[in-house]
Design a protein around this motif. Structure first.
Motif, PDB file in Angstrom:
ATOM      1  N   ARG A 129       0.834  -1.203   0.000  1.00  0.00           N
ATOM      2  CA  ARG A 129       0.000   0.000   0.000  1.00  0.00           C
ATOM      3  C   ARG A 129       0.877   1.264   0.000  1.00  0.00           C
ATOM      4  O   ARG A 129       0.620   2.209  -0.734  1.00  0.00           O
ATOM      5  N   GLN A 130       1.932   1.292   0.808  1.00  0.00           N
ATOM      6  CA  GLN A 130       2.813   2.469   0.877  1.00  0.00           C
ATOM      7  C   GLN A 130       3.451   2.752  -0.479  1.00  0.00           C
ATOM      8  O   GLN A 130       3.533   3.911  -0.905  1.00  0.00           O
ATOM      9  N   VAL A 131       3.901   1.714  -1.146  1.00  0.00           N
ATOM     10  CA  VAL A 131       4.528   1.893  -2.457  1.00  0.00           C
ATOM     11  C   VAL A 131       3.518   2.457  -3.456  1.00  0.00           C
ATOM     12  O   VAL A 131       3.819   3.408  -4.197  1.00  0.00           O
ATOM     13  N   LEU A 132       2.304   1.888  -3.499  1.00  0.00           N
ATOM     14  CA  LEU A 132       1.288   2.393  -4.435  1.00  0.00           C
ATOM     15  C   LEU A 132       0.916   3.836  -4.135  1.00  0.00           C
ATOM     16  O   LEU A 132       0.740   4.645  -5.050  1.00  0.00           O
ATOM     17  N   ARG A 140       5.163  10.035  -7.593  1.00  0.00           N
ATOM     18  CA  ARG A 140       6.618  10.053  -7.412  1.00  0.00           C
ATOM     19  C   ARG A 140       7.250   9.007  -8.312  1.00  0.00           C
ATOM     20  O   ARG A 140       6.658   7.972  -8.622  1.00  0.00           O
ATOM     21  N   SER A 141       8.480   9.277  -8.693  1.00  0.00           N
ATOM     22  CA  SER A 141       9.243   8.296  -9.465  1.00  0.00           C
ATOM     23  C   SER A 141       9.673   7.173  -8.535  1.00  0.00           C
ATOM     24  O   SER A 141       9.560   7.269  -7.306  1.00  0.00           O
ATOM     25  N   VAL A 142      10.210   6.103  -9.132  1.00  0.00           N
ATOM     26  CA  VAL A 142      10.684   4.971  -8.339  1.00  0.00           C
ATOM     27  C   VAL A 142      11.782   5.445  -7.383  1.00  0.00           C
ATOM     28  O   VAL A 142      11.793   5.099  -6.194  1.00  0.00           O
ATOM     29  N   ALA A 143      12.711   6.257  -7.883  1.00  0.00           N
ATOM     30  CA  ALA A 143      13.817   6.744  -7.047  1.00  0.00           C
ATOM     31  C   ALA A 143      13.302   7.612  -5.907  1.00  0.00           C
ATOM     32  O   ALA A 143      13.744   7.480  -4.755  1.00  0.00           O
ATOM     33  N   PRO A 153      15.495   1.148  -4.696  1.00  0.00           N
ATOM     34  CA  PRO A 153      14.615   1.290  -5.859  1.00  0.00           C
ATOM     35  C   PRO A 153      14.132  -0.057  -6.410  1.00  0.00           C
ATOM     36  O   PRO A 153      12.988  -0.183  -6.856  1.00  0.00           O
ATOM     37  N   GLY A 154      14.955  -1.078  -6.379  1.00  0.00           N
ATOM     38  CA  GLY A 154      14.538  -2.402  -6.848  1.00  0.00           C
ATOM     39  C   GLY A 154      13.399  -2.955  -6.010  1.00  0.00           C
ATOM     40  O   GLY A 154      12.483  -3.626  -6.520  1.00  0.00           O
ATOM     41  N   THR A 155      13.441  -2.664  -4.714  1.00  0.00           N
ATOM     42  CA  THR A 155      12.372  -3.113  -3.818  1.00  0.00           C
ATOM     43  C   THR A 155      11.076  -2.380  -4.148  1.00  0.00           C
ATOM     44  O   THR A 155       9.993  -2.979  -4.127  1.00  0.00           O
ATOM     45  N   VAL A 156      11.164  -1.093  -4.489  1.00  0.00           N
ATOM     46  CA  VAL A 156       9.977  -0.320  -4.878  1.00  0.00           C
ATOM     47  C   VAL A 156       9.352  -0.924  -6.128  1.00  0.00           C
ATOM     48  O   VAL A 156       8.139  -1.112  -6.197  1.00  0.00           O
ATOM     49  N   ARG A 159       7.779  -4.370  -5.185  1.00  0.00           N
ATOM     50  CA  ARG A 159       6.553  -4.207  -4.401  1.00  0.00           C
ATOM     51  C   ARG A 159       5.418  -3.609  -5.241  1.00  0.00           C
ATOM     52  O   ARG A 159       4.264  -4.001  -5.099  1.00  0.00           O
ATOM     53  N   SER A 160       5.751  -2.669  -6.117  1.00  0.00           N
ATOM     54  CA  SER A 160       4.691  -2.073  -6.947  1.00  0.00           C
ATOM     55  C   SER A 160       4.126  -3.115  -7.915  1.00  0.00           C
ATOM     56  O   SER A 160       2.920  -3.166  -8.151  1.00  0.00           O
ATOM     57  N   HIS A 161       5.006  -3.966  -8.443  1.00  0.00           N
ATOM     58  CA  HIS A 161       4.546  -5.021  -9.349  1.00  0.00           C
ATOM     59  C   HIS A 161       3.567  -5.953  -8.631  1.00  0.00           C
ATOM     60  O   HIS A 161       2.461  -6.228  -9.121  1.00  0.00           O
TER      61      HIS A 161
END
Length: 176
Positions: A129-132, A140-143, A153-156, A159-161
């Motif tokens: 939920r936080q990532v979305l 916001r961008s991934v970074a 950033p890879g974790t973002v 998690r978004s996927h």
């Protein structure tokens, strides 16, 4: 009593005259009115009204049967013109399909959809939920999301996927 029989004979004579007019001139009149109106149903209405007017003027038409066809065509043309003028002077009629557009413009479905999306987002894990929220609601961008959440950033991305995939499954359950 004699008057009653006389009027019955007149009515039968008038009906026979109108039937004869229709048999002789009905199809050409309908074709003419269809060309003028562009609508077969409207043309039939116009021809019917022309024949009603002929029935009201049976004596005059019967006296000069040679001009009956010209009279019928003139009355038909005038009726089409009158209908066109009447339609132009009134507000435009709303087609039945326009009511469907009103339903499409109704905001109730958007409210239901947003409630379904919020319920599906609430069903996600806190990390997803936080990532979305960071990516889609705060744009916001991934970074930037990674920096805000304090994760890589890879974790973002991961998690978004998985969050979007879980959200899709939750929304499909709500829809069925």
């Amino acid at each position: 009593m004699a008057r009653l029989f006389a009027s019955a004979r007149v009515v039968r004579r008038d009906e026979a005259f109108i039937r004869t007019l229709y048999e002789d001139h009905g199809q050409p009149l309908i074709a003419y009115a269809t060309r003028l109106t562009g609508d077969r149903a409207a043309a039939e209405d116009v021809v019917q009204e022309a024949l009603v007017r002929a029935w009201r003027n049976t004596d005059a038409l019967a006296a000069n049967a040679e001009t009956a066809r010209a009279w019928l065509f003139t009355v038909t043309r005038n009726l089409v013109i009158d209908r066109s003028r009447a339609r132009a002077s009134r507000p435009a009629e709303v087609a039945e399909s326009a009511s469907h557009d009103v339903v499409l413009g109704d905001h109730a479905q958007r409210v239901v959809d947003s409630m379904s999306v919020l319920a599906a987002i609430d069903a996600l894990s806190e990390d997803h939920r936080q990532v979305l929220v960071q990516i889609y609601f705060h744009d916001r961008s991934v970074a930037d999301a990674a920096q805000e959440l304090g994760i890589a950033p890879g974790t973002v991305k991961s998690r978004s996927h998985y969050a979007v995939r879980a959200l899709r499954v939750a929304l499909e359950r709500v829809a069925t």
